[in-house]
Design a protein around this motif. Sequence first.
Motif, short mmCIF file in Angstrom:
data_model
loop_
_atom_site.label_atom_id
_atom_site.label_comp_id
_atom_site.label_asym_id
_atom_site.label_seq_id
_atom_site.Cartn_x
_atom_site.Cartn_y
_atom_site.Cartn_z
N ASP A 83 -11.24 11.26 2.56
CA ASP A 83 -10.89 10.85 1.21
C ASP A 83 -9.50 10.21 1.16
OD1 ASP A 83 -12.45 13.84 0.02
OD2 ASP A 83 -13.26 11.80 -0.10
N VAL B 154 -15.43 4.52 -6.49
CA VAL B 154 -15.42 5.97 -6.42
C VAL B 154 -16.14 6.58 -7.62
CG1 VAL B 154 -13.99 8.05 -6.38
CG2 VAL B 154 -13.27 6.00 -5.10
N TRP C 299 -12.54 4.12 -11.07
CA TRP C 299 -11.63 4.49 -9.99
C TRP C 299 -12.19 3.92 -8.69
CZ3 TRP C 299 -6.90 6.75 -10.23
CH2 TRP C 299 -6.56 7.41 -11.40
N ARG D 92 -10.97 3.12 -4.35
CA ARG D 92 -10.02 3.53 -3.33
C ARG D 92 -10.09 2.56 -2.15
NH1 ARG D 92 -12.92 9.19 -1.32
NH2 ARG D 92 -14.69 8.23 -0.20
N TYR E 239 -5.69 5.23 -4.26
CA TYR E 239 -6.65 5.26 -5.36
C TYR E 239 -6.15 4.40 -6.51
CZ TYR E 239 -9.39 8.89 -3.14
OH TYR E 239 -10.22 9.59 -2.28
N SER F 210 -6.79 7.75 1.00
CA SER F 210 -6.81 6.35 0.56
C SER F 210 -5.75 6.15 -0.50
CB SER F 210 -8.17 5.98 -0.07
OG SER F 210 -9.18 5.80 0.87
N THR G 156 -10.32 15.65 -8.34
CA THR G 156 -10.86 15.60 -6.99
C THR G 156 -10.79 16.99 -6.37
OG1 THR G 156 -8.75 15.07 -5.92
CG2 THR G 156 -10.02 13.24 -6.77
#
Length: 123
Positions: A90, A48, A36, A38, A94, A92, A83
Amino acid sequence: QVQLVESGGGLVQAGGSLRLSCTASGRTFSSYAMGWFRQAPGKEREFVAGITQSGKGKYYADSVKGRFTISRDNAKNTVSLQTNSLKPEDTSVYYCAAKTQNFGWLKEEYDYWGQGTQVTVSS
Protein backbone atom coordinates in the motif's frame (compact mmCIF):
# COMPACT_ATOMS: atom_id res chain seq x y z
CA GLN A 1 -12.83 25.47 -9.65
CA VAL A 2 -11.80 23.59 -6.55
CA GLN A 3 -8.49 23.30 -4.74
CA LEU A 4 -7.70 20.11 -2.85
CA VAL A 5 -5.30 19.58 0.03
CA GLU A 6 -4.53 16.13 1.44
CA SER A 7 -3.28 15.31 4.90
CA GLY A 8 -2.86 12.36 7.22
CA GLY A 9 -0.12 10.37 5.54
CA GLY A 10 2.84 8.96 7.40
CA LEU A 11 4.90 5.93 8.32
CA VAL A 12 3.07 2.96 9.81
CA GLN A 13 3.84 -0.68 10.45
CA ALA A 14 2.12 -3.42 8.52
CA GLY A 15 -1.30 -4.09 10.01
CA GLY A 16 -1.67 -0.51 11.14
CA SER A 17 -4.11 2.21 10.13
CA LEU A 18 -4.09 5.75 8.85
CA ARG A 19 -6.88 8.19 8.13
CA LEU A 20 -6.29 10.36 5.10
CA SER A 21 -8.26 13.56 4.66
CA CYS A 22 -8.78 15.88 1.75
CA THR A 23 -10.14 19.39 2.24
CA ALA A 24 -11.61 21.28 -0.68
CA SER A 25 -11.94 25.00 -1.20
CA GLY A 26 -14.98 26.59 -2.73
CA ARG A 27 -18.70 26.43 -2.14
CA THR A 28 -19.57 23.75 -4.69
CA PHE A 29 -17.88 20.73 -3.12
CA SER A 30 -21.12 18.79 -3.03
CA SER A 31 -21.36 18.95 -6.82
CA TYR A 32 -18.18 16.91 -7.30
CA ALA A 33 -17.69 13.18 -7.29
CA MET A 34 -14.48 12.46 -5.41
CA GLY A 35 -11.80 9.84 -5.79
CA TRP A 36 -8.65 8.65 -4.09
CA PHE A 37 -5.79 7.44 -6.25
CA ARG A 38 -2.27 6.32 -5.45
CA GLN A 39 1.02 6.17 -7.24
CA ALA A 40 4.09 4.18 -6.25
CA PRO A 41 7.53 4.94 -7.73
CA GLY A 42 7.81 3.69 -11.28
CA LYS A 43 4.14 2.75 -11.46
CA GLU A 44 1.03 4.20 -12.98
CA ARG A 45 -1.38 6.20 -10.84
CA GLU A 46 -4.19 3.82 -9.88
CA PHE A 47 -7.71 4.13 -8.57
CA VAL A 48 -8.22 3.31 -4.90
CA ALA A 49 -11.70 4.47 -3.92
CA GLY A 50 -14.44 6.82 -5.08
CA ILE A 51 -17.63 8.36 -3.80
CA THR A 52 -20.59 10.03 -5.42
CA GLN A 53 -21.76 13.56 -4.72
CA SER A 54 -24.36 12.43 -2.16
CA GLY A 55 -22.04 9.92 -0.53
CA LYS A 56 -24.45 7.09 -1.18
CA GLY A 57 -22.35 5.46 -3.89
CA LYS A 58 -18.95 4.13 -2.86
CA TYR A 59 -16.51 2.23 -5.03
CA TYR A 60 -13.27 0.43 -4.26
CA ALA A 61 -10.39 -1.22 -6.04
CA ASP A 62 -10.30 -4.95 -5.40
CA SER A 63 -6.92 -4.59 -3.73
CA VAL A 64 -8.34 -2.43 -0.91
CA LYS A 65 -11.91 -3.70 -0.62
CA GLY A 66 -12.71 -4.61 2.97
CA ARG A 67 -9.71 -2.69 4.32
CA PHE A 68 -10.29 0.90 3.18
CA THR A 69 -13.40 3.04 3.66
CA ILE A 70 -14.17 6.29 1.84
CA SER A 71 -16.52 8.90 3.28
CA ARG A 72 -17.36 12.54 2.77
CA ASP A 73 -18.81 15.44 4.74
CA ASN A 74 -20.27 18.00 2.38
CA ALA A 75 -20.85 20.49 5.19
CA LYS A 76 -17.13 20.47 5.95
CA ASN A 77 -15.89 20.12 2.35
CA THR A 78 -13.93 17.02 3.21
CA VAL A 79 -13.46 13.53 1.88
CA SER A 80 -11.66 10.93 3.95
CA LEU A 81 -10.07 7.56 3.41
CA GLN A 82 -9.79 5.27 6.40
CA THR A 83 -7.06 2.75 5.69
CA ASN A 84 -6.88 -0.36 7.89
CA SER A 85 -4.79 -3.53 7.83
CA LEU A 86 -2.16 -1.75 5.82
CA LYS A 87 0.33 -3.78 3.81
CA PRO A 88 3.77 -2.84 2.49
CA GLU A 89 2.30 -2.87 -1.02
CA ASP A 90 0.00 0.00 0.00
CA THR A 91 3.06 2.26 0.14
CA SER A 92 2.41 5.11 -2.29
CA VAL A 93 1.66 8.77 -2.63
CA TYR A 94 -2.10 9.11 -2.19
CA TYR A 95 -3.99 11.76 -4.12
CA CYS A 96 -7.54 12.98 -3.88
CA ALA A 97 -9.28 14.16 -7.02
CA ALA A 98 -12.56 15.76 -8.02
CA LYS A 99 -14.71 15.49 -11.09
CA THR A 100 -18.01 16.92 -12.18
CA GLN A 101 -21.01 14.81 -13.18
CA ASN A 102 -20.97 11.08 -12.52
CA PHE A 103 -18.42 9.04 -10.61
CA GLY A 104 -15.57 7.70 -12.73
CA TRP A 105 -12.99 4.95 -12.40
CA LEU A 106 -10.33 6.49 -14.62
CA LYS A 107 -7.81 9.11 -13.56
CA GLU A 108 -8.25 10.83 -16.93
CA GLU A 109 -11.84 11.67 -15.97
CA TYR A 110 -10.83 13.79 -12.98
CA ASP A 111 -10.41 17.52 -13.35
CA TYR A 112 -8.79 18.60 -10.10
CA TRP A 113 -6.02 17.02 -8.03
CA GLY A 114 -4.35 17.59 -4.72
CA GLN A 115 -0.61 17.55 -4.20
CA GLY A 116 -0.60 14.12 -2.57
CA THR A 117 0.32 12.67 0.81
CA GLN A 118 2.91 9.95 1.34
CA VAL A 119 1.91 6.68 2.97
CA THR A 120 4.74 4.31 3.86
CA VAL A 121 4.03 0.89 5.33
CA SER A 122 6.95 -0.98 6.86
CA SER A 123 7.08 -4.76 7.11
